[in-house]
Design an enzyme around this catalytic site. Structure first.
Site, PDB file in Angstrom:
ATOM      1  N   GLY A  56       0.129   5.266   8.410  1.00 43.61           N
ATOM      2  CA  GLY A  56       0.009   6.238   9.562  1.00 43.61           C
ATOM      3  C   GLY A  56       0.944   7.541   9.426  1.00 43.61           C
ATOM      4  N   ASP A 115       1.873   4.665  -3.816  1.00 43.05           N
ATOM      5  CA  ASP A 115       0.613   4.811  -4.573  1.00 43.05           C
ATOM      6  C   ASP A 115       0.178   6.262  -4.096  1.00 43.05           C
ATOM      7  OD1 ASP A 115      -0.302   3.974  -1.677  1.00 43.05           O
ATOM      8  OD2 ASP A 115      -2.166   4.712  -2.509  1.00 43.05           O
ATOM      9  N   HIS A 138      -0.195  11.919 -19.181  1.00 42.48           N
ATOM     10  CA  HIS A 138       1.007  12.653 -18.784  1.00 42.48           C
ATOM     11  C   HIS A 138       1.660  12.437 -17.676  1.00 42.48           C
ATOM     12  CE1 HIS A 138       4.570  15.342 -18.833  1.00 42.48           C
ATOM     13  NE2 HIS A 138       3.805  15.885 -17.719  1.00 42.48           N
ATOM     14  N   ASP A 186      -6.238  -2.290  -0.878  1.00 39.63           N
ATOM     15  CA  ASP A 186      -6.256  -1.870   0.361  1.00 39.63           C
ATOM     16  C   ASP A 186      -6.998  -2.423   1.004  1.00 39.63           C
ATOM     17  OD1 ASP A 186      -8.408  -0.577  -0.120  1.00 39.63           O
ATOM     18  OD2 ASP A 186      -7.454   1.521  -0.237  1.00 39.63           O
ATOM     19  N   SER A 187      -7.106  -2.217   2.468  1.00 35.11           N
ATOM     20  CA  SER A 187      -7.939  -2.783   3.342  1.00 35.11           C
ATOM     21  C   SER A 187      -9.309  -1.983   3.855  1.00 35.11           C
ATOM     22  CB  SER A 187      -7.411  -3.182   4.758  1.00 35.11           C
ATOM     23  OG  SER A 187      -6.966  -1.898   5.310  1.00 35.11           O
ATOM     24  N   GLY A 188      -9.270  -0.689   3.222  1.00 34.25           N
ATOM     25  CA  GLY A 188     -10.382   0.046   3.674  1.00 34.25           C
ATOM     26  C   GLY A 188     -10.286   0.662   4.781  1.00 34.25           C
ATOM     27  N   GLY A 189      -9.136   0.220   5.626  1.00 35.60           N
ATOM     28  CA  GLY A 189      -9.116   1.009   6.923  1.00 35.60           C
ATOM     29  C   GLY A 189      -8.760   2.531   6.907  1.00 35.60           C
ATOM     30  N   CYS A 191       2.349  14.664 -24.939  1.00 35.87           N
ATOM     31  CA  CYS A 191       3.668  15.115 -25.345  1.00 35.87           C
ATOM     32  C   CYS A 191       4.045  15.112 -26.880  1.00 35.87           C
ATOM     33  CB  CYS A 191       4.740  15.186 -24.411  1.00 35.87           C
ATOM     34  SG  CYS A 191       4.376  15.566 -22.635  1.00 35.87           S
ATOM     35  N   CYS A 201       9.361  13.863 -22.369  1.00 37.99           N
ATOM     36  CA  CYS A 201       8.424  12.832 -22.238  1.00 37.99           C
ATOM     37  C   CYS A 201       7.746  12.064 -23.292  1.00 37.99           C
ATOM     38  CB  CYS A 201       7.413  13.615 -21.401  1.00 37.99           C
ATOM     39  SG  CYS A 201       5.796  12.387 -20.891  1.00 37.99           S
ATOM     40  N   ASP A 246      -5.977  -2.228   9.178  1.00 40.79           N
ATOM     41  CA  ASP A 246      -5.505  -1.630  10.307  1.00 40.79           C
ATOM     42  C   ASP A 246      -6.083  -0.294  10.730  1.00 40.79           C
ATOM     43  OD1 ASP A 246      -5.134  -0.018   8.019  1.00 40.79           O
ATOM     44  OD2 ASP A 246      -3.233   0.878   8.785  1.00 40.79           O
ATOM     45  N   CYS A 275       4.746  10.381 -23.575  1.00 39.41           N
ATOM     46  CA  CYS A 275       3.262  10.025 -23.256  1.00 39.41           C
ATOM     47  C   CYS A 275       2.483  10.465 -24.459  1.00 39.41           C
ATOM     48  CB  CYS A 275       2.879  10.580 -22.058  1.00 39.41           C
ATOM     49  SG  CYS A 275       2.158  12.405 -22.112  1.00 39.41           S
TER      50      CYS A 275
HETATM   51 ZN   LIG Z   1       4.055  13.651 -21.211  1.00 39.90          ZN
END
Ligand SMILES: [Zn+2]
Length: 374
Positions: free
Chosen positions: A215, A265, A334, A91-94, A308, A303, A146, A305
């Site tokens: 925004g 994100d 998870h 990202d730009s930090g804005g 799990c 799941c 921005d 992961c």
């Molecule tokens: Zn999991």
């Protein structure tokens, strides 16, 4: 036509596609784990890869202040520094500068002055500096600086953010980049249809590699936010990737995918883990709840992961209650896997042309128990 991005399937407003970067191709829609300080908190890059993460976020604001882009460049760039050889978006930090309102000192057409959250020192970001930081970090996708106002500001302030964001995007358009680095502009305008349209009409002719929808998700009501997302996406070109900045709850992800967003994100999976909560198809589980004390089952039976596969809810609850590091790590793994799987499943539904049905089913399952809201 953009060779950087190819739409491979459409279903209503939703799309599936491929984003090509200098460190590999990314299948969209894609959830991007946030590695603010060059680490997705408590998760090793090999684990990220195994979870199915395709693209990781880095944060210009934090990496500029600690340890500094020059140091990272000296050590081979951000990929080498953090041990992740897949695609990275910075990202730009804005967002940090404008969301940490108490540290904001002054903004003008040239840039923005603020106090560092680390030591209170006076710092200044200009479009030129944030582009240079991102070029030195060597990310695959760099975002334009921005102006991101919070929800509830006056229309005049929103309009000023749009004007300045365009001015800055024009200055960033042709600045030096890292080899193969893509650059995305960000549309502003909050919930205001006319301002969002103006922002898009000013930025789209500049022909950036992709566009962020900025925004939004800054404190407004969800209903109007999703309506604004539909409009904001419709103002952007069909052949460029669209990135909704800062949404990561399961319901929100499902909603923005259906509205034509390709990338998103959020720190939610790791932040939720730090509060002892797990994202599941039964809703959000707060493991501090006594009802899990003797629960021998996995967090989520479907799941795959590491949490799990081997551990019970009772054991994870014990780790959370004792503030053991393993508890935080397992819940982070998870939660990341849950969102990555959710987005994979959405992509497959788009490819089958069944997104609407999938969405209704997903939203009803996610809301089915809703025992905890924290
Ligand atoms: Zn999991």
């Amino acid at each position: 036509m953009s060779r950087t991005f190819t739409v491979t399937a459409r279903d209503g407003a939703a799309r599936a596609g491929i984003l090509r970067t200098a460190h590999g191709a990314v299948r969209t829609p894609v959830f991007m784990p946030v590695g603010t300080k060059a680490t997705v908190k408590s998760v090793d890059p090999d684990e990220l890869r195994a979870l199915g993460a395709q693209l990781v976020l880095g944060n210009t604001y934090h990496l500029h202040l600690r340890p500094g882009e020059e140091l990272i460049a000296e050590l081979g760039g951000l990929h080498a520094f953090m041990g992740w050889d897949g695609p990275i978006l910075t990202d730009s930090g804005g967002f940090q500068v404008f969301s940490l309102r108490a540290t904001l000192l002054a903004a003008d057409d040239d840039g923005v002055t603020f106090r560092s959250v680390y030591d209170g020192r006076r710092e200044r970001f200009t479009p030129e500096l944030t582009a240079r930081i991102q070029a030195l970090l060597g990310s695959d996708v760099a975002m334009c600086l921005d102006i991101c106002p919070p929800a509830g500001v006056s229309r005049a302030e929103l309009g000023e953010a749009v004007r300045r964001t365009t001015l800055w995007a024009q200055r960033q358009r042709d600045l030096p980049r890292a080899p193969g680095q893509l650059r995305f502009a960000i549309t502003q305008g909050g919930l205001d249809e006319e301002l969002r349209r103006r922002s898009s009409e000013e930025l789209v002719p500049l022909d950036f590699d992709g566009y962020g929808i900025g925004g939004l998700s800054v404190g407004e009501e969800r209903g109007p936010m999703f309506e604004a997302t539909t409009r904001a996406a419709s103002f952007l070109p069909e052949d460029k990737p669209r990135y909704f900045m800062g949404i990561g709850d399961p319901e929100g992800i499902v909603e923005v995918i259906a509205r034509g967003v390709d990338m998103f994100d959020c720190v939610l999976p790791t932040r939720t883990a730090r509060t002892g909560s797990a994202l599941t198809w039964e809703g959000r589980l707060n493991l501090r709840n006594a009802r899990f004390a003797r629960d021998p089952g996995p967090l989520d039976p479907g799941c795959g992961c590491p949490a799990c596969g081997r551990f019970s809810r009772a054991y994870l609850r014990h780790l959370v209650n004792q503030q053991e590091i393993l508890g935080l790590r397992l819940l982070s793994l998870h939660n990341l896997r849950f969102l990555i799987d959710l987005v994979d499943s959405a992509r497959q539904a788009i490819e089958r042309g069944e997104l609407l049905r999938w969405k209704e089913d997903a939203l009803s399952r996610l809301a089915s128990t809703g025992l905890e809201t924290t």
